[in-house]
Design a protein around this motif. Structure first.
Motif, PDB file in Angstrom:
ATOM      1  N   PRO A  27    -100.768 -96.281  71.293  1.00 41.81           N
ATOM      2  CA  PRO A  27    -100.061 -95.143  71.882  1.00 41.81           C
ATOM      3  C   PRO A  27     -98.552 -95.338  71.788  1.00 41.81           C
ATOM      4  N   VAL A  28     -97.848 -94.236  71.730  1.00 39.58           N
ATOM      5  CA  VAL A  28     -96.386 -94.246  71.711  1.00 39.58           C
ATOM      6  C   VAL A  28     -95.875 -94.183  73.145  1.00 39.58           C
ATOM      7  N   GLN A  29     -94.874 -94.977  73.445  1.00 40.88           N
ATOM      8  CA  GLN A  29     -94.304 -94.938  74.793  1.00 40.88           C
ATOM      9  C   GLN A  29     -93.677 -93.578  75.045  1.00 40.88           C
ATOM     10  N   THR A  30     -93.963 -93.020  76.204  1.00 42.06           N
ATOM     11  CA  THR A  30     -93.581 -91.650  76.533  1.00 42.06           C
ATOM     12  C   THR A  30     -92.805 -91.624  77.840  1.00 42.06           C
ATOM     13  N   ALA A  31     -91.833 -90.722  77.931  1.00 42.71           N
ATOM     14  CA  ALA A  31     -91.089 -90.556  79.177  1.00 42.71           C
ATOM     15  C   ALA A  31     -92.034 -90.068  80.272  1.00 42.71           C
ATOM     16  N   PRO A  32     -91.864 -90.529  81.503  1.00 46.32           N
ATOM     17  CA  PRO A  32     -92.797 -90.179  82.586  1.00 46.32           C
ATOM     18  C   PRO A  32     -92.973 -88.678  82.797  1.00 46.32           C
ATOM     19  N   GLU A  33     -91.937 -87.880  82.517  1.00 41.88           N
ATOM     20  CA  GLU A  33     -92.011 -86.445  82.773  1.00 41.88           C
ATOM     21  C   GLU A  33     -92.635 -85.650  81.630  1.00 41.88           C
ATOM     22  N   ASP A  34     -92.880 -86.299  80.499  1.00 42.01           N
ATOM     23  CA  ASP A  34     -93.391 -85.585  79.332  1.00 42.01           C
ATOM     24  C   ASP A  34     -94.810 -85.072  79.567  1.00 42.01           C
ATOM     25  N   ALA A  39    -109.005 -96.112  74.543  1.00 45.31           N
ATOM     26  CA  ALA A  39    -108.790 -95.508  75.857  1.00 45.31           C
ATOM     27  C   ALA A  39    -109.716 -96.116  76.907  1.00 45.31           C
ATOM     28  N   GLU A  40    -110.964 -96.401  76.512  1.00 43.23           N
ATOM     29  CA  GLU A  40    -111.898 -97.040  77.444  1.00 43.23           C
ATOM     30  C   GLU A  40    -111.362 -98.387  77.906  1.00 43.23           C
ATOM     31  N   ARG A  41    -110.829 -99.168  76.976  1.00 47.95           N
ATOM     32  CA  ARG A  41    -110.307-100.494  77.304  1.00 47.95           C
ATOM     33  C   ARG A  41    -109.066-100.415  78.186  1.00 47.95           C
ATOM     34  N   LEU A  42    -108.335 -99.296  78.101  1.00 49.65           N
ATOM     35  CA  LEU A  42    -107.123 -99.116  78.904  1.00 49.65           C
ATOM     36  C   LEU A  42    -107.406 -98.442  80.248  1.00 49.65           C
ATOM     37  N   SER A  84    -101.106 -89.781  83.691  1.00 55.61           N
ATOM     38  CA  SER A  84    -102.172 -89.846  82.698  1.00 55.61           C
ATOM     39  C   SER A  84    -103.120 -91.011  82.934  1.00 55.61           C
ATOM     40  N   GLY A  85    -102.693 -91.993  83.724  1.00 57.82           N
ATOM     41  CA  GLY A  85    -103.560 -93.115  84.034  1.00 57.82           C
ATOM     42  C   GLY A  85    -103.351 -94.346  83.181  1.00 57.82           C
ATOM     43  N   PHE A  86    -102.412 -94.313  82.234  1.00 54.35           N
ATOM     44  CA  PHE A  86    -102.149 -95.494  81.422  1.00 54.35           C
ATOM     45  C   PHE A  86    -101.637 -96.626  82.312  1.00 54.35           C
ATOM     46  N   PRO A  87    -102.004 -97.876  82.005  1.00 48.82           N
ATOM     47  CA  PRO A  87    -101.511 -99.005  82.804  1.00 48.82           C
ATOM     48  C   PRO A  87     -99.978 -99.022  82.846  1.00 48.82           C
ATOM     49  N   THR A  88     -99.429 -99.181  84.019  1.00 45.54           N
ATOM     50  CA  THR A  88     -97.968 -99.146  84.160  1.00 45.54           C
ATOM     51  C   THR A  88     -97.301-100.375  83.570  1.00 45.54           C
ATOM     52  N   ASP A  89     -98.076-101.461  83.375  1.00 45.17           N
ATOM     53  CA  ASP A  89     -97.492-102.689  82.832  1.00 45.17           C
ATOM     54  C   ASP A  89     -97.797-102.881  81.348  1.00 45.17           C
ATOM     55  N   MET A  90     -98.268-101.835  80.685  1.00 46.17           N
ATOM     56  CA  MET A  90     -98.638-101.972  79.281  1.00 46.17           C
ATOM     57  C   MET A  90     -97.405-102.209  78.410  1.00 46.17           C
ATOM     58  N   ILE A  91     -97.515-103.166  77.484  1.00 42.99           N
ATOM     59  CA  ILE A  91     -96.459-103.420  76.515  1.00 42.99           C
ATOM     60  C   ILE A  91     -96.805-102.642  75.252  1.00 42.99           C
ATOM     61  N   TYR A  92     -95.922-101.759  74.823  1.00 43.85           N
ATOM     62  CA  TYR A  92     -96.229-100.869  73.714  1.00 43.85           C
ATOM     63  C   TYR A  92     -95.944-101.532  72.373  1.00 43.85           C
ATOM     64  N   HIS A  93     -96.791-101.252  71.424  1.00 46.22           N
ATOM     65  CA  HIS A  93     -96.641-101.730  70.047  1.00 46.22           C
ATOM     66  C   HIS A  93     -95.678-100.773  69.354  1.00 46.22           C
TER      67      HIS A  93
END
Length: 257
Positions: free
Chosen positions: A85-92, A43-46, A131-140
Motif C-alpha cells: 500500500p501507498v502511504q496516505t494522508a489521514p484525511e484522504d 489485507a487479511e494479514r494487516l 480504514s483500519g490499517f495498522p498505525t505503526d506500519m512501515i511503508y515500502h
C-alpha cells in the motif's frame, strides 16, 4: 514462499494452467485476478481483510485499476506476485495499492489500484485514518505506475455494442455484486481467443461505476482508437457499470471482431 516486510507482501508460485490464455502464457484477465487476490491476502494479514471490514461495518471499493505490461511468461514457469500500500494522508478518501508480477527475474506487469472505504451502515466514505490499517506500519517506498488515472470520455453508439448478456451467478462475489475481474473478462470477451492471445497489450485501465447484480442485462461496448480500444459496460438504465482503456504497444490491422 510468502514474505511480509515493511508493508510489503510477496507470494511465490508457478503459472498454473488456469492462469493462461490461448497463447499458453499468463493472460491479461488472469493478471487482474492475481493482483485482486494478493491484495485481499495482504489485507487479511494487516487486519483489514473482508471479514474484519464487515465486522466494522465497512467495505473496500476498487475505483480504478491500471496494469502496465512489459513481458510474457508461459505455463508452469515460476511466478512471483508482490503488493504494497501507498502511504496516505489521514484525511484522504482515496487510497492506493501497488503491484508487481515477475517471473525468473523479469518484470511481467506492474499495477496500481485506487481504493475507497464505504461505511455500509451510513453509505458514506471513510477517511484513510479510519480504514483500519495498522498505525505503526512501515511503508515500502517504491513508486510505480505513476501515470495519472484516466476517464473514458468517448460516447458509444448502437454499432459499438459487441454483445448483450445477463450477469450470471459465476460473476458474483461475496459483496453480491459483479466481481471486479468479471468486468475485465467480459470486456476482453469482445475479442476472439486467437486475437486476445496475440494482442500486444501495453496497458489496461478500468474504472468501476455502478455495480451490477445477478440477473441484470448488460451491454458490452467497444470502440477502436488511435492507440488501442475503449470499452464500456452499460446497464439497462443507461448508467455505466465500468469503462476501460486498452493501449497497444503497436498498432495492429486485421483484428477480427
Amino acid at each position: 514462499m510468502n514474505e511480509t516486510k515493511n508493508g510489503f507482501y510477496r507470494r511465490d508460485g508457478v503459472i498454473a494452467p488456469s492462469m493462461c490464455d490461448a497463447s499458453f502464457g499468463l493472460g491479461i484477465a488472469q493478471q487482474f485476478a492475481l493482483v485482486q487476490d494478493i491484495a485481499a491476502e495482504h489485507a487479511e494479514r494487516l487486519g483489514v481483510g473482508g471479514a474484519a471490514m464487515t465486522a466494522r461495518g465497512a467495505f473496500w471499493l476498487a475505483v480504478h485499476t491500471r496494469l502496465e505490461f512489459f513481458d510474457r511468461a508461459e505455463m508452469m514457469q515460476p511466478l512471483s506476485v508482490s503488493t504494497w500500500p501507498v502511504q496516505t494522508a489521514p484525511e484522504d478518501l482515496r487510497m492506493h495499492r501497488l503491484y508487481r508480477i515477475e517471473s525468473e527475474g523479469r518484470t511481467l506487469c506492474e499495477g496500481r489500484t485506487e481504493w475507497m472505504v464505504l461505511n455500509t451502515k451510513t453509505g458514506r466514505l471513510l477517511r484513510a485514518r479510519d480504514s483500519g490499517f495498522p498505525t505503526d506500519m512501515i511503508y515500502h517506498d517504491e513508486p510505480i505506475v505513476t501515470t495519472p488515472f484516466s476517464r473514458v470520455t468517448e460516447t458509444f453508439a448502437d454499432g459499438d455494442v459487441c454483445f448483450v448478456r445477463t450477469v450470471a451467478a459465476s460473476d458474483i462475489d461475496y459483496g453480491n455484486h459483479m466481481n471486479n475481474v468479471a468486468y475485465v473478462r467480459t470486456m476482453l470477451d469482445t475479442f476472439s481467443a486467437s486475437t486476445m492471445a496475440a494482442l500486444p497489450v501495453k496497458s489496461f485501465e478500468i474504472r468501476y461505476g455502478e455495480p451490477c447484480l445477478e440477473g441484470e442485462t448488460i451491454s458490452v461496448c467497444r470502440r477502436e482508437t488511435d492507440t488501442g480500444y475503449v470499452f464500456a459496460i452499460k446497464k439497462q438504465n443507461g448508467k455505466t457499470a465500468a469503462s476501460a482503456i486498452l493501449t497497444l504497444s503497436e498498432k495492429l490491422t486485421g483484428i477480427d471482431h
